[in-house]
Write a protein that holds these residues in place. Structure first.
Motif, PDB file in Angstrom:
ATOM      1  N   GLN A   1      38.415 -25.395  89.510  1.00 16.16           N
ATOM      2  CA  GLN A   1      37.871 -26.396  88.595  1.00 16.16           C
ATOM      3  C   GLN A   1      36.429 -26.080  88.257  1.00 16.16           C
ATOM      4  OE1 GLN A   1      39.211 -29.960  90.947  1.00 16.16           O
ATOM      5  NE2 GLN A   1      39.524 -30.725  88.884  1.00 16.16           N
ATOM      6  N   TYR A   2      35.731 -25.534  89.251  1.00 18.11           N
ATOM      7  CA  TYR A   2      34.338 -25.148  89.045  1.00 18.11           C
ATOM      8  C   TYR A   2      34.255 -24.089  87.940  1.00 18.11           C
ATOM      9  CZ  TYR A   2      29.518 -24.890  90.671  1.00 18.11           C
ATOM     10  OH  TYR A   2      28.159 -24.980  90.769  1.00 18.11           O
TER      11      TYR A   2
ATOM     12  N   ILE B   1      39.521 -26.564  93.864  1.00 15.47           N
ATOM     13  CA  ILE B   1      38.164 -27.032  93.572  1.00 15.47           C
ATOM     14  C   ILE B   1      37.338 -25.896  92.977  1.00 15.47           C
ATOM     15  CG2 ILE B   1      36.037 -27.956  94.589  1.00 15.47           C
ATOM     16  CD1 ILE B   1      38.354 -29.953  94.474  1.00 15.47           C
TER      17      ILE B   1
ATOM     18  N   GLY C   1      40.033 -49.112  85.658  1.00 17.22           N
ATOM     19  CA  GLY C   1      38.640 -48.716  85.457  1.00 17.22           C
ATOM     20  C   GLY C   1      38.317 -47.481  86.287  1.00 17.22           C
ATOM     21  N   PRO C   2      37.206 -46.802  85.945  1.00 16.02           N
ATOM     22  CA  PRO C   2      36.841 -45.578  86.666  1.00 16.02           C
ATOM     23  C   PRO C   2      36.576 -45.794  88.157  1.00 16.02           C
ATOM     24  CG  PRO C   2      35.231 -46.082  84.924  1.00 16.02           C
ATOM     25  CD  PRO C   2      36.325 -47.061  84.792  1.00 16.02           C
ATOM     26  N   ASN C   3      36.032 -46.951  88.531  1.00 15.74           N
ATOM     27  CA  ASN C   3      35.835 -47.229  89.960  1.00 15.74           C
ATOM     28  C   ASN C   3      37.143 -47.104  90.719  1.00 15.74           C
ATOM     29  OD1 ASN C   3      33.179 -47.785  90.458  1.00 15.74           O
ATOM     30  ND2 ASN C   3      33.338 -49.914  89.794  1.00 15.74           N
TER      31      ASN C   3
ATOM     32  N   ILE D   1      34.938 -25.538  84.491  1.00 15.25           N
ATOM     33  CA  ILE D   1      33.791 -26.213  83.857  1.00 15.25           C
ATOM     34  C   ILE D   1      32.939 -25.152  83.127  1.00 15.25           C
ATOM     35  CG2 ILE D   1      31.637 -27.475  84.299  1.00 15.25           C
ATOM     36  CD1 ILE D   1      33.098 -28.885  86.625  1.00 15.25           C
TER      37      ILE D   1
ATOM     38  N   LEU E   1      38.547 -43.575  90.763  1.00 13.51           N
ATOM     39  CA  LEU E   1      37.816 -42.752  91.733  1.00 13.51           C
ATOM     40  C   LEU E   1      38.314 -43.045  93.149  1.00 13.51           C
ATOM     41  CD1 LEU E   1      35.471 -40.816  92.448  1.00 13.51           C
ATOM     42  CD2 LEU E   1      33.957 -42.785  92.504  1.00 13.51           C
TER      43      LEU E   1
ATOM     44  N   HIS F   1      41.003 -37.501  88.964  1.00 16.45           N
ATOM     45  CA  HIS F   1      39.546 -37.294  88.955  1.00 16.45           C
ATOM     46  C   HIS F   1      39.106 -36.424  87.772  1.00 16.45           C
ATOM     47  CE1 HIS F   1      38.653 -38.422  93.424  1.00 16.45           C
ATOM     48  NE2 HIS F   1      39.013 -39.436  92.690  1.00 16.45           N
TER      49      HIS F   1
ATOM     50  N   LEU G   1      38.182 -38.722  84.843  1.00  9.96           N
ATOM     51  CA  LEU G   1      37.220 -39.816  85.024  1.00  9.96           C
ATOM     52  C   LEU G   1      36.117 -39.747  83.962  1.00  9.96           C
ATOM     53  CD1 LEU G   1      36.305 -40.064  88.804  1.00  9.96           C
ATOM     54  CD2 LEU G   1      37.439 -41.766  87.410  1.00  9.96           C
ATOM     55  N   PRO G   2      35.734 -40.888  83.421  1.00  9.15           N
ATOM     56  CA  PRO G   2      34.648 -40.888  82.438  1.00  9.15           C
ATOM     57  C   PRO G   2      33.280 -40.831  83.129  1.00  9.15           C
ATOM     58  CG  PRO G   2      35.567 -43.086  82.647  1.00  9.15           C
ATOM     59  CD  PRO G   2      36.306 -42.222  83.619  1.00  9.15           C
ATOM     60  N   LEU G   3      32.862 -39.639  83.552  1.00  8.25           N
ATOM     61  CA  LEU G   3      31.549 -39.480  84.171  1.00  8.25           C
ATOM     62  C   LEU G   3      30.477 -39.461  83.085  1.00  8.25           C
ATOM     63  CD1 LEU G   3      32.231 -36.763  86.867  1.00  8.25           C
ATOM     64  CD2 LEU G   3      31.624 -39.131  87.262  1.00  8.25           C
ATOM     65  N   THR G   4      29.262 -39.795  83.495  1.00  4.21           N
ATOM     66  CA  THR G   4      28.201 -39.909  82.494  1.00  4.21           C
ATOM     67  C   THR G   4      27.815 -38.581  81.840  1.00  4.21           C
ATOM     68  OG1 THR G   4      26.677 -39.833  84.322  1.00  4.21           O
ATOM     69  CG2 THR G   4      27.133 -41.993  83.397  1.00  4.21           C
ATOM     70  N   ASP G   5      28.047 -37.463  82.555  1.00  2.00           N
ATOM     71  CA  ASP G   5      27.610 -36.206  81.929  1.00  2.00           C
ATOM     72  C   ASP G   5      28.771 -35.292  81.529  1.00  2.00           C
ATOM     73  OD1 ASP G   5      28.584 -35.091  84.202  1.00  2.00           O
ATOM     74  OD2 ASP G   5      26.881 -33.747  84.502  1.00  2.00           O
ATOM     75  N   ARG G   6      29.970 -35.862  81.399  1.00  2.31           N
ATOM     76  CA  ARG G   6      31.116 -35.030  81.034  1.00  2.31           C
ATOM     77  C   ARG G   6      30.924 -34.437  79.647  1.00  2.31           C
ATOM     78  NH1 ARG G   6      35.544 -34.049  84.519  1.00  2.31           N
ATOM     79  NH2 ARG G   6      36.414 -33.293  82.580  1.00  2.31           N
TER      80      ARG G   6
END
Lengths: 300, 300
Positions: free
Chosen positions: A193-194, A190, A140-142, A197, A145, A121, A124-129
């Motif tokens: 990881q927070y 978790i 693929g990311p789907n 970021i 995930l 995870h 993953l290529p998230l849109t706001d990374r």
């Protein structure tokens, strides 16, 4: 002669249990440097054999079977994820308290799976990374995930199924499930990881407090959990469980701080040395022949 | 008089245990339609009370506490996720076999959390999603991804901690952990989501076999698991556990097929009616006063 052996050394040393690197009472057959080299090779092969056993256990647990759409990528992603020391420490801690490493294999595999879910995870290529992504993805990311989601319960399934009613170890298994759930859930990785970021966004690689907070939540608690669970499953007493818990925490902190921090930072390196020393302190009283490999884990 | 009561009706009916809607032996005080309405209100309030109890349990379990960065969004996302019938069925099944719903609350909460993780990750704005995304997100995708990951182990933590050594229920708790891990992991919902991606991409909303396969893996197995776990935790015997497992599966299939399929499709609707009938068959032999609400769950 027995008194001059490793056990006596440990007893006589009081606070600090091993000289690092440890030298036997009668090292005449090898020169000190050859001896050190031989010990390092032996210790390395000890950890290699544990890593290999964890991997074999994982390969068998996630052998590709129906539903292929799930097991095939799960097998791939779990085994592609770089190995982490925490699962190996779990199996080794089990042996150190007198158990057999097999008793801790399900927990070690579950720890690797939790680490693999986080790793998958995390890429993953998230849109706001804000972080650059690795460019090669086998799926693929789907799918990544979904499979990350499936890996976590699969780890708990392995753990629960390791219960052996004939040996009446349900209480140990439940205790280990709680430990692993805590460290991989809300109170552990978790939250690390927070912070990570925030750290990535701040671009301030010299914020030692933040480095410590991330290392505590990521590597520190994961290794603490691994060592503690291994000691519980191996039937260690509460004192042994507690010492190995602390040992794991300090080892994890050392790893996290060296991985994340700037090695030319003297304050950071001094703190790392203190953590190494605290880690070695926890090994007092354990079987001397097995302690060496643990001390080796603390070495640079 | 006792023979003319609900218990006797159940006994005399052989295969099918309840007439739906069920009427008592002496309905003279209310007209049939008023009676039906009253029963529906009563059954609805039974499910409402169970849903409310699950929600209260969840609010307490995930009360906002440090680390706020994790618990605040976790609390929000878990409680924002629409309720699902499977957790309620878990608590109700526990009562049906003679337990108290509190004995199943941790499992019901864990089931809701697993559903919330799936729901949260199902709405992530991934770069290659073919599905239109909901536009309002209280948190960014990084946080939603992390929190979805944290929710899953948190569910297992709640479950493991519900073990009560004074009552010697470790074996039941471990059995429930295995069930929930299976249904939320590799063998359950994830494989359903995989099929759902294929379904969404195929744009063929009349593929009944695919609709059934998705409904089986998503709603079918989730409700099956809920009912089975409730029966295990309530101390049901193996026959009761098996009947409630099947009941849950058929109820989930009905829900999934009606949700996903075209209601004007006669073949689909005939299969739904057969599933409803199979579900009701499983209720034979249970406490008649409690069975009504279960039968109500099958109704359209």
């Amino acid at each position: 002669m027995a008194l001059a052996g490793a056990g006596a050394l440990l007893h006589l040393n009081g606070n600090r249990i091993v000289q690092f690197p440890y030298r036997p009472a009668n090292p005449t057959r090898l020169s000190p440097s050859s001896y050190n080299k031989a010990m390092m090779v032996m210790n390395q092969s000890y950890w290699d054999s544990i890593h290999a056993d964890v991997e074999t256990h994982l390969r068998e647990a996630i052998h590709v079977r129906p539903p292929l759409s799930v097991y095939e990528p799960m097998h791939h992603l779990a085994l592609e994820t770089p190995q982490n020391t925490a699962p190996a420490l779990c199996a080794a801690a089990c042996e150190l308290v007198g158990g057999h490493r097999d008793q801790a294999m399900a927990a070690a595999a579950a720890l690797h799976l939790m680490h693999a879910a986080t790793y998958t995870h995390g890429h993953l290529p998230l849109t706001d990374r804000s972080k650059p992504m690795i460019t090669h993805h086998a799926y693929g990311p789907n799918i990544e995930l979904l499979i990350g989601d499936a890996i976590i319960p699969f780890g708990f399934e392995l753990l629960s199924m390791s219960d052996d009613s004939a040996r009446d170890i349900s209480d140990r298994v439940l205790r280990v499930i709680i430990e692993i759930a805590r460290v991989t859930g809300s109170q552990g990785i978790i939250s690390g990881q927070y912070h990570e970021i925030q750290y990535d966004e701040s671009k301030n690689n010299h914020d030692l407090e933040l480095i410590k907070r991330i290392s505590e939540k990521k590597e520190g608690e994961l290794h603490e959990c691994g060592a503690k669970c291994g000691a519980i499953l191996g039937g260690g007493n509460e004192d042994e469980v507690e010492k190995l818990r602390k040992f794991g925490f300090y080892v994890g902190m050392v790893k996290g701080m060296l991985h994340r921090g700037d090695k030319s930072d003297e304050i950071l390196m001094r703190e790392v040395e203190e953590l190494k020393s605290l880690a070695l302190d926890q090994l007092t009283g354990f079987n001397a022949t097995k302690v060496e490999a643990f001390a080796n884990l603390v070495g640079s």
